[in-house]
Scaffold this active site. Structure first.
Site, PDB file in Angstrom:
ATOM      1  N   GLY A 205       0.650  -1.122   0.077  1.00  0.00           N
ATOM      2  CA  GLY A 205      -0.205  -0.349   0.151  1.00  0.00           C
ATOM      3  C   GLY A 205       1.058   1.443   0.083  1.00  0.00           C
ATOM      4  N   ASP A 230      -5.488  -8.894  -7.127  1.00  0.00           N
ATOM      5  CA  ASP A 230      -4.811  -8.899  -5.457  1.00  0.00           C
ATOM      6  C   ASP A 230      -4.147  -7.243  -5.667  1.00  0.00           C
ATOM      7  OD1 ASP A 230      -6.768 -10.801  -4.696  1.00  0.00           O
ATOM      8  OD2 ASP A 230      -5.148 -12.436  -5.126  1.00  0.00           O
ATOM      9  N   LEU A 231      -4.228  -6.456  -5.172  1.00  0.00           N
ATOM     10  CA  LEU A 231      -3.327  -5.573  -5.066  1.00  0.00           C
ATOM     11  C   LEU A 231      -1.677  -6.247  -4.356  1.00  0.00           C
ATOM     12  CD1 LEU A 231      -2.480  -2.834  -5.326  1.00  0.00           C
ATOM     13  CD2 LEU A 231      -3.758  -1.969  -2.987  1.00  0.00           C
ATOM     14  N   ASP A 232      -0.606  -6.053  -5.329  1.00  0.00           N
ATOM     15  CA  ASP A 232       0.531  -6.077  -4.915  1.00  0.00           C
ATOM     16  C   ASP A 232       0.599  -7.736  -4.294  1.00  0.00           C
ATOM     17  OD1 ASP A 232       0.871  -3.200  -4.906  1.00  0.00           O
ATOM     18  OD2 ASP A 232       0.774  -2.496  -2.762  1.00  0.00           O
ATOM     19  N   GLU A 233      -0.139  -8.952  -4.427  1.00  0.00           N
ATOM     20  CA  GLU A 233      -0.166  -9.670  -4.802  1.00  0.00           C
ATOM     21  C   GLU A 233       0.646 -10.210  -5.734  1.00  0.00           C
ATOM     22  OE1 GLU A 233      -0.163 -11.531  -1.538  1.00  0.00           O
ATOM     23  OE2 GLU A 233      -1.158 -10.197  -0.510  1.00  0.00           O
TER      24      GLU A 233
END
Length: 289
Positions: A205, A230-233
Site C-alpha cells: 500500500g 489482488d493488490l500488490d500480490e
C-alpha cells in the site's frame, strides 16, 4: 531460405509436466531444422513437477517462424507443452504509465534511448501532466489522461484502447499510482508489470518507506511483479535490497529506494522483452543465461 549474411534468430520458450526426453526433443528439433543454439536454460521445479526451458537459436537455412511453429506443434503436443516461438528481431512494444514521480520512467527512457533495452516504447500515459516535458524530450508521445472523480472507468478504458491501438505487448507501470480495476487486470493478465516501492510481501500500500522507518528495518527493497486483481500480490519477477540503519529517516530511505526501484524494474522489463519470465501459479520462473 535466408540470406547467408542475415541468419534468422528465434527464441523458443516452453513449460510442461516434467518427464524424460524434453531437452533432447527440443535440441534435436533445432538441429534438424538447421539451427544453432546460441543460449539455453532449463529448470525443473520439483515442487510442481514442471519443466521450463528457453532456447535461442539462429541459422541461415532456418524456415520461417510460422513453418517452424507448425513443425514444432507435433512435439509440443507429445509433451503437453505450453509454448511460444518468437522472432528474436521482433522487439517488445511497451506502453509506459506514470504519475508524478519520474525516476523509474527516466531510467527506462535513458536505457531505451542508448539502445541497452531491447524494446520499442510506443508512448507514455499518465493521470498527471508532470512528466510531459521529460517524455517529449525523448521525442515520444505523451498521453495525459486525467481521472475524473466518479468516472475512473472511463479513463481506464482510454488506457486499454491506447494499449490496443499502439500494438503494445506490455503495460509497464513505472510508478503509476492508480489501482487497476479487476476488468483491466484480467484484460492485461501476464502483460502488465508494476514496480512496488517495498520489499513485498511486507509494507504494502501507501507510504512503505514511512512504514519501514516506523518498524526500524535494517533492509529496504523494491519489487517488480505482475499485476493481478489482488493488490500488490501478483507473481514476483525481481527484487532488490539495500542495507540501511537507524540514522536514516523516511526521506533518505526513499532516495535509496528510488535507485532500487529503477534497477529492479528495468530488469523485469528486459526479462519480459527477452521472453525469460514463466508464470508458475503464484510464482515466476525467470530463466537467465
Amino acid at each position: 531460405m535466408q540470406d547467408n549474411q542475415h541468419p534468422r534468430s528465434l527464441v523458443l520458450s516452453m513449460s510442461c509436466p516434467d518427464r524424460g526426453g524434453i531437452v533432447a526433443a527440443i535440441t534435436g528439433f533445432i538441429a534438424d531444422s538447421g539451427g544453432s543454439i546460441t543460449e539455453t536454460a532449463h529448470f525443473v521445479d520439483r515442487w510442481t513437477e514442471r519443466s521450463f526451458m528457453r532456447a535461442s537459436f539462429s541459422g541461415s537455412a532456418l524456415a520461417s517462424r510460422e513453418t517452424l511453429a507448425d513443425r514444432f506443434a507435433v512435439i509440443a503436443e507429445q509433451f503437453d507443452m505450453d509454448w511460444h516461438l518468437y522472432d528474436a528481431e521482433q522487439r517488445c512494444r511497451v506502453l509506459l504509465a506514470v504519475s508524478k514521480q519520474g525516476h523509474v520512467l527516466n531510467n527506462l527512457l535513458h536505457r531505451w534511448s542508448i539502445g541497452s533495452l531491447p524494446i520499442d516504447i510506443v508512448g507514455v500515459v499518465s493521470n498527471h501532466p508532470d512528466m510531459r516535458s521529460l517524455t517529449e524530450w525523448y521525442k515520444l508521445p505523451y498521453h495525459y489522461l486525467p481521472v475524473t472523480p466518479g468516472d475512473k472507468a472511463a479513463q481506464e478504458r482510454q488506457i486499454l484502447e491506447l494499449f490496443a491501438s499502439t500494438g503494445a505487448d506490455l503495460l509497464a507501470l513505472a510508478r503509476y499510482m492508480q489501482i487497476l480495476s479487476a476488468d483491466a487486470c484480467e484484460t492485461l493478465a501476464g502483460r502488465a508489470i508494476n514496480i512496488h516501492h517495498s520489499f513485498l510481501p511486507g509494507f504494502k500500500g501507501a507510504k512503505p518507506y514511512h512504514q519501514a522507518h516506523e518498524r526500524g528495518v535494517k533492509i529496504i527493497g523494491a519489487t517488480a511483479h505482475f499485476v493481478t486483481t489482488d493488490l500488490d500480490e501478483g507473481p514476483i519477477i525481481e527484487q532488490g535490497v539495500e542495507r540501511v540503519d537507524h540514522t536514516m529517516g523516511p526521506d533518505e530511505l526513499a532516495k535509496i529506494g528510488h535507485d532500487l526501484e529503477s534497477v529492479v524494474f528495468t530488469r523485469a522489463v528486459r526479462w519480459f522483452a527477452e521472453h525469460r519470465i514463466f508464470p508458475s501459479g503464484s510464482r515466476t520462473v525467470v530463466l537467465r543465461s
